[in-house]
Design a protein around this motif. Sequence first.
Motif, PDB file in Angstrom:
ATOM      1  N   GLN A   1      73.057 -21.272  -3.914  1.00  0.00           N
ATOM      2  CA  GLN A   1      74.119 -21.307  -5.452  1.00  0.00           C
ATOM      3  C   GLN A   1      75.701 -21.171  -5.259  1.00  0.00           C
ATOM      4  N   ARG A   2      75.956 -22.582  -5.912  1.00  0.00           N
ATOM      5  CA  ARG A   2      77.167 -22.893  -5.683  1.00  0.00           C
ATOM      6  C   ARG A   2      78.454 -22.507  -6.386  1.00  0.00           C
ATOM      7  N   LEU A   3      78.024 -21.636  -7.970  1.00  0.00           N
ATOM      8  CA  LEU A   3      79.265 -20.697  -8.274  1.00  0.00           C
ATOM      9  C   LEU A   3      78.329 -20.325  -9.412  1.00  0.00           C
ATOM     10  N   ASN A   4      78.720 -19.169  -9.866  1.00  0.00           N
ATOM     11  CA  ASN A   4      78.302 -18.309 -10.721  1.00  0.00           C
ATOM     12  C   ASN A   4      79.444 -19.084 -12.398  1.00  0.00           C
ATOM     13  N   PRO A   5      78.245 -20.058 -13.584  1.00  0.00           N
ATOM     14  CA  PRO A   5      78.632 -20.059 -14.430  1.00  0.00           C
ATOM     15  C   PRO A   5      79.330 -19.529 -15.221  1.00  0.00           C
ATOM     16  N   PRO A   6      78.910 -18.349 -16.410  1.00  0.00           N
ATOM     17  CA  PRO A   6      80.107 -17.193 -16.340  1.00  0.00           C
ATOM     18  C   PRO A   6      80.918 -16.397 -15.961  1.00  0.00           C
TER      19      PRO A   6
ATOM     20  N   ILE B   1      61.664 -32.555 -16.997  1.00  0.00           N
ATOM     21  CA  ILE B   1      61.727 -33.870 -16.815  1.00  0.00           C
ATOM     22  C   ILE B   1      63.826 -33.985 -15.875  1.00  0.00           C
ATOM     23  N   ASN B   2      64.134 -32.336 -16.084  1.00  0.00           N
ATOM     24  CA  ASN B   2      65.494 -32.741 -15.853  1.00  0.00           C
ATOM     25  C   ASN B   2      64.808 -31.738 -14.261  1.00  0.00           C
ATOM     26  N   GLY B   3      64.001 -31.052 -13.709  1.00  0.00           N
ATOM     27  CA  GLY B   3      63.719 -30.436 -12.745  1.00  0.00           C
ATOM     28  C   GLY B   3      64.734 -29.553 -12.727  1.00  0.00           C
ATOM     29  N   CYS B   4      65.005 -28.841 -13.425  1.00  0.00           N
ATOM     30  CA  CYS B   4      65.969 -27.287 -13.220  1.00  0.00           C
ATOM     31  C   CYS B   4      65.020 -26.295 -13.193  1.00  0.00           C
ATOM     32  N   ALA B   5      64.815 -26.159 -11.773  1.00  0.00           N
ATOM     33  CA  ALA B   5      63.609 -24.861 -11.279  1.00  0.00           C
ATOM     34  C   ALA B   5      64.529 -23.305 -12.435  1.00  0.00           C
TER      35      ALA B   5
ATOM     36  N   THR C   1      67.468 -31.825 -32.274  1.00  0.00           N
ATOM     37  CA  THR C   1      68.584 -32.308 -31.964  1.00  0.00           C
ATOM     38  C   THR C   1      68.960 -31.412 -31.477  1.00  0.00           C
ATOM     39  N   THR C   2      69.929 -30.755 -32.003  1.00  0.00           N
ATOM     40  CA  THR C   2      71.078 -29.462 -31.154  1.00  0.00           C
ATOM     41  C   THR C   2      70.206 -28.606 -29.827  1.00  0.00           C
ATOM     42  N   LEU C   3      69.468 -28.151 -30.064  1.00  0.00           N
ATOM     43  CA  LEU C   3      68.621 -27.149 -29.036  1.00  0.00           C
ATOM     44  C   LEU C   3      68.337 -27.944 -28.584  1.00  0.00           C
ATOM     45  N   ILE C   4      67.464 -29.251 -28.312  1.00  0.00           N
ATOM     46  CA  ILE C   4      67.132 -30.224 -27.389  1.00  0.00           C
ATOM     47  C   ILE C   4      68.910 -30.792 -26.558  1.00  0.00           C
ATOM     48  N   GLY C   5      70.200 -31.303 -26.858  1.00  0.00           N
ATOM     49  CA  GLY C   5      70.746 -31.496 -26.369  1.00  0.00           C
ATOM     50  C   GLY C   5      71.182 -30.348 -25.503  1.00  0.00           C
ATOM     51  N   MET C   6      71.540 -29.023 -26.854  1.00  0.00           N
ATOM     52  CA  MET C   6      71.827 -27.464 -25.338  1.00  0.00           C
ATOM     53  C   MET C   6      70.891 -27.632 -23.993  1.00  0.00           C
ATOM     54  N   ILE C   7      69.682 -27.185 -24.125  1.00  0.00           N
ATOM     55  CA  ILE C   7      68.941 -27.014 -22.957  1.00  0.00           C
ATOM     56  C   ILE C   7      69.002 -28.020 -22.091  1.00  0.00           C
ATOM     57  N   ASN C   8      69.078 -29.504 -22.805  1.00  0.00           N
ATOM     58  CA  ASN C   8      69.965 -30.447 -21.298  1.00  0.00           C
ATOM     59  C   ASN C   8      71.639 -29.895 -20.662  1.00  0.00           C
ATOM     60  N   LEU C   9      72.010 -29.385 -21.875  1.00  0.00           N
ATOM     61  CA  LEU C   9      73.534 -28.275 -21.298  1.00  0.00           C
ATOM     62  C   LEU C   9      73.329 -27.659 -19.849  1.00  0.00           C
ATOM     63  N   TRP C  10      72.532 -26.606 -20.134  1.00  0.00           N
ATOM     64  CA  TRP C  10      71.769 -25.722 -19.514  1.00  0.00           C
ATOM     65  C   TRP C  10      71.857 -26.254 -18.689  1.00  0.00           C
TER      66      TRP C  10
ATOM     67  N   ARG D   1      71.888 -29.144 -16.774  1.00  0.00           N
ATOM     68  CA  ARG D   1      72.872 -29.681 -15.871  1.00  0.00           C
ATOM     69  C   ARG D   1      73.985 -28.189 -15.418  1.00  0.00           C
ATOM     70  N   LEU D   2      73.409 -27.383 -16.393  1.00  0.00           N
ATOM     71  CA  LEU D   2      74.311 -26.196 -15.685  1.00  0.00           C
ATOM     72  C   LEU D   2      73.733 -25.873 -14.007  1.00  0.00           C
ATOM     73  N   GLY D   3      72.214 -25.401 -14.604  1.00  0.00           N
ATOM     74  CA  GLY D   3      71.414 -25.196 -13.864  1.00  0.00           C
ATOM     75  C   GLY D   3      71.144 -25.724 -12.378  1.00  0.00           C
ATOM     76  N   VAL D   4      71.349 -27.219 -12.902  1.00  0.00           N
ATOM     77  CA  VAL D   4      71.193 -27.747 -10.962  1.00  0.00           C
ATOM     78  C   VAL D   4      72.366 -27.925 -10.492  1.00  0.00           C
ATOM     79  N   GLY D   5      73.213 -28.511 -11.525  1.00  0.00           N
ATOM     80  CA  GLY D   5      74.291 -28.754 -10.865  1.00  0.00           C
ATOM     81  C   GLY D   5      75.178 -27.943  -9.956  1.00  0.00           C
ATOM     82  N   PHE D   6      74.962 -26.182 -10.566  1.00  0.00           N
ATOM     83  CA  PHE D   6      75.117 -25.500  -9.766  1.00  0.00           C
ATOM     84  C   PHE D   6      74.320 -24.706  -9.426  1.00  0.00           C
ATOM     85  N   ARG D   7      73.115 -25.224  -8.760  1.00  0.00           N
ATOM     86  CA  ARG D   7      72.339 -24.440  -7.968  1.00  0.00           C
ATOM     87  C   ARG D   7      71.819 -23.022  -8.399  1.00  0.00           C
TER      88      ARG D   7
END
Length: 147
Positions: free
Chosen positions: A3-8, A45-49, A124-133, A135-141
Amino acid sequence: MSQRLNPPEANPALYKALITLEMQIRQSGLPHGLMELVKTRASQINGCAFCIHMHSADALKAGETPQRLLLLSAWRESSLYTAQERAALAWTEALTLLPQTGAPDPDYAAAAEQFSPAELVALTTLIGMINLWNRLGVGFRLEHPRS
């Protein structure tokens, strides 16, 4: 992978705002099971395990069947999903893969046929939100639990 960092911990105020929006989406009136399918499919799709682990577990707790979760990545070839779920999953894929799809009219029309305008905004907001989550999950491992 570590893990790269803890977002909260890194930005508590921003993370709290994301949780507030997540709570609003959960109270939007969309069926809980449908929301978990959408979250799981976008996460695949985003590969966020981390998110796949979380939302597939939440879906099972909400009564989803293991068979439908296992077939989720091939939902178009399965008869196990309702018309509403199929429309939501198509819209999920269209928006998650936005640069490739451009949000095609047939996917929008199918979603608009199954959801009211307010529900379509929530979806649509739900889809945008999970895509944001994702990106946090994959980006910060972010690491999922091992169980």
